[in-house]
Design an enzyme around this catalytic site. Structure first.
Site, PDB file in Angstrom:
ATOM      1  N   ASP A  81      35.815  39.205  36.629  1.00  0.00           N
ATOM      2  CA  ASP A  81      36.556  40.199  37.422  1.00  0.00           C
ATOM      3  C   ASP A  81      37.194  41.174  36.431  1.00  0.00           C
ATOM      4  O   ASP A  81      37.642  40.775  35.358  1.00  0.00           O
ATOM      5  CB  ASP A  81      37.642  39.530  38.272  1.00  0.00           C
ATOM      6  CG  ASP A  81      38.058  40.406  39.451  1.00  0.00           C
ATOM      7  OD1 ASP A  81      37.915  39.956  40.605  1.00  0.00           O
ATOM      8  OD2 ASP A  81      38.520  41.547  39.207  1.00  0.00           O
TER       9      ASP A  81
ATOM     10  N   GLU B  31      31.525  38.681  46.256  1.00  0.00           N
ATOM     11  CA  GLU B  31      32.200  39.107  47.495  1.00  0.00           C
ATOM     12  C   GLU B  31      32.725  40.516  47.293  1.00  0.00           C
ATOM     13  O   GLU B  31      33.797  40.716  46.744  1.00  0.00           O
ATOM     14  CB  GLU B  31      33.322  38.124  47.832  1.00  0.00           C
ATOM     15  CG  GLU B  31      33.752  38.188  49.289  1.00  0.00           C
ATOM     16  CD  GLU B  31      34.625  39.397  49.604  1.00  0.00           C
ATOM     17  OE1 GLU B  31      34.049  40.460  49.959  1.00  0.00           O
ATOM     18  OE2 GLU B  31      35.846  39.281  49.514  1.00  0.00           O
TER      19      GLU B  31
ATOM     20  N   GLU C 224      33.094  49.000  49.419  1.00  0.00           N
ATOM     21  CA  GLU C 224      33.380  48.431  48.090  1.00  0.00           C
ATOM     22  C   GLU C 224      32.170  48.563  47.157  1.00  0.00           C
ATOM     23  O   GLU C 224      32.100  47.922  46.119  1.00  0.00           O
ATOM     24  CB  GLU C 224      33.813  46.966  48.201  1.00  0.00           C
ATOM     25  CG  GLU C 224      35.257  46.821  48.648  1.00  0.00           C
ATOM     26  CD  GLU C 224      35.821  45.408  48.481  1.00  0.00           C
ATOM     27  OE1 GLU C 224      35.385  44.684  47.567  1.00  0.00           O
ATOM     28  OE2 GLU C 224      36.682  45.041  49.281  1.00  0.00           O
TER      29      GLU C 224
HETATM   30  C1  LIG Z   1      37.109  41.218  47.501  1.00  0.00           C
HETATM   31  S1  LIG Z   1      37.519  40.670  45.935  1.00  0.00           S
HETATM   32  C2  LIG Z   1      36.655  39.166  45.751  1.00  0.00           C
HETATM   33  C3  LIG Z   1      37.529  38.008  45.639  1.00  0.00           C
HETATM   34  C4  LIG Z   1      37.301  37.042  44.492  1.00  0.00           C
HETATM   35  N1  LIG Z   1      36.087  37.249  43.761  1.00  0.00           N
HETATM   36  C5  LIG Z   1      37.411  35.600  44.929  1.00  0.00           C
HETATM   37  O1  LIG Z   1      36.935  34.737  44.248  1.00  0.00           O
HETATM   38  O2  LIG Z   1      37.985  35.347  46.001  1.00  0.00           O
HETATM   39  C6  LIG Z   1      36.594  41.743  44.915  1.00  0.00           C
HETATM   40  C7  LIG Z   1      36.960  41.597  43.464  1.00  0.00           C
HETATM   41  O3  LIG Z   1      35.983  42.288  42.707  1.00  0.00           O
HETATM   42  C8  LIG Z   1      36.608  42.919  41.590  1.00  0.00           C
HETATM   43  N2  LIG Z   1      35.758  44.029  41.152  1.00  0.00           N
HETATM   44  C9  LIG Z   1      35.515  45.175  41.837  1.00  0.00           C
HETATM   45  N3  LIG Z   1      34.659  45.963  41.138  1.00  0.00           N
HETATM   46  C10 LIG Z   1      34.362  45.293  39.991  1.00  0.00           C
HETATM   47  C11 LIG Z   1      33.532  45.592  38.870  1.00  0.00           C
HETATM   48  N4  LIG Z   1      32.849  46.751  38.792  1.00  0.00           N
HETATM   49  N5  LIG Z   1      33.461  44.687  37.869  1.00  0.00           N
HETATM   50  C12 LIG Z   1      34.165  43.525  37.959  1.00  0.00           C
HETATM   51  N6  LIG Z   1      34.958  43.183  38.984  1.00  0.00           N
HETATM   52  C13 LIG Z   1      35.060  44.050  40.003  1.00  0.00           C
HETATM   53  C14 LIG Z   1      37.960  43.348  42.109  1.00  0.00           C
HETATM   54  O4  LIG Z   1      38.881  43.457  41.050  1.00  0.00           O
HETATM   55  C15 LIG Z   1      38.303  42.203  43.086  1.00  0.00           C
HETATM   56  O5  LIG Z   1      39.117  41.242  42.495  1.00  0.00           O
END
Ligand SMILES: C[S@@+](CC[C@H](N)C(=O)[O-])C[C@H]1O[C@@H](n2cnc3c(N)ncnc32)[C@H](O)[C@@H]1O
Length: 236
Positions: free
Chosen positions: A17, A60, A69
């Site tokens: 993340d 996710e 997203e």
């Molecule tokens: C909806 S949340 C998913 C929740 C989390 N993965 C979990 O285990 O419950 C989406 C996550 O993706 C991360 N994210 C979004 N774009 C990203 C990218 N380009 N690279 C890495 N992480 C990313 C965000 O920081 C966020 O924490």
């Protein structure tokens, strides 16, 4: 999600993340004794380097409005770069459904309230315009709390499928047609989706199904409006 992977017996889990939530996740992993099998990487997925390919990618990035997203770009990149041939994506498919509804949102009901005289006073000149404009954000989609399918004006239709094993971009345009009955009052088109985690495990955000962290969203249709600022409402 990486904790669930460890609980299910995955030997080596890379938890990626880019945000600072990962610092808290590391502490939670230690608290639960998960850290032996977990490698946390604070990185943008597009800048990630791994020395091995994964058997499974769990992700996710389903936005409140499904596509907001940028899921396909991120998942497509991770899939092409980090998934071994024959590996699995969880989820691997998302079906999007649409249905015309005659839903009256609470704001719309509020606008209807101001349309009637209250305590003998007529507020309709300003209040309705303002409320109506706010209610519909000039025709932007909004989250709605449809509890069941009672407001559906006909059967839902599958309008788009995201095949996450192959797709890299969302469709530029989606078209669908629905047959309504003569006196139906249409307030918008409701969208919901079904997420396929594995071929036998899926969940749906369809109204009436068990609630998930996603709402249903409504593309308002300003029926009978001469100007987008002053939609006409049917009184409940
Ligand atoms: C909806 S949340 C998913 C929740 C989390 N993965 C979990 O285990 O419950 C989406 C996550 O993706 C991360 N994210 C979004 N774009 C990203 C990218 N380009 N690279 C890495 N992480 C990313 C965000 O920081 C966020 O924490």
């Amino acid at each position: 999600m990486s904790f669930f992977a460890v609980q299910k017996g995955c030997k080596r889990v890379y938890a990626v993340d880019k945000a600072s939530i990962i610092d808290d996740a590391i502490k939670t992993a230690v608290l639960n004794g998960f850290e032996k099998h977990l490698k946390f990487i604070k990185s943008d997925i597009f800048k990630l380097n791994l020395r091995e390919k994964a058997d499974v990618i769990i992700h996710e990035h389903i936005g409140n409005f499904i596509w907001d997203e940028d899921m396909l770009a991120k998942v497509g990149f991770a899939r092409d770069r980090f998934l071994r041939p024959g590996g699995s994506l969880i989820p691997f498919k998302i079906d999007v459904y649409a249905v015309p509804v005659n839903y009256l949102s609470s704001i719309e009901s509020s606008a209807c309230f101001w349309r009637r005289k209250q305590y003998g006073i007529d507020f309709s000149n300003l209040a309705l315009k303002t409320l109506a404009r706010n209610a519909f954000w000039l025709n932007h989609p909004q989250q709605v709390n449809l509890k069941d399918s009672k407001t559906f004006l006909c059967a839902e239709k599958l309008i788009s499928t995201m095949d996450l094993m192959h797709d890299n971009a969302i469709p530029k345009k989606i078209e669908a047609s629905f047959a309504l009955k003569k006196n139906d009052v249409l307030s918008g088109v409701c969208l919901f989706f079904e997420v396929h985690l594995t071929p036998s495990i899926r969940f749906s955000t369809r109204p009436g199904k068990k609630l998930t962290s996603w709402g249903r969203f409504l593309f308002p249709v300003l029926q009978g409006a001469s100007s987008p600022e002053i939609p006409r409402f049917s009184l409940p």
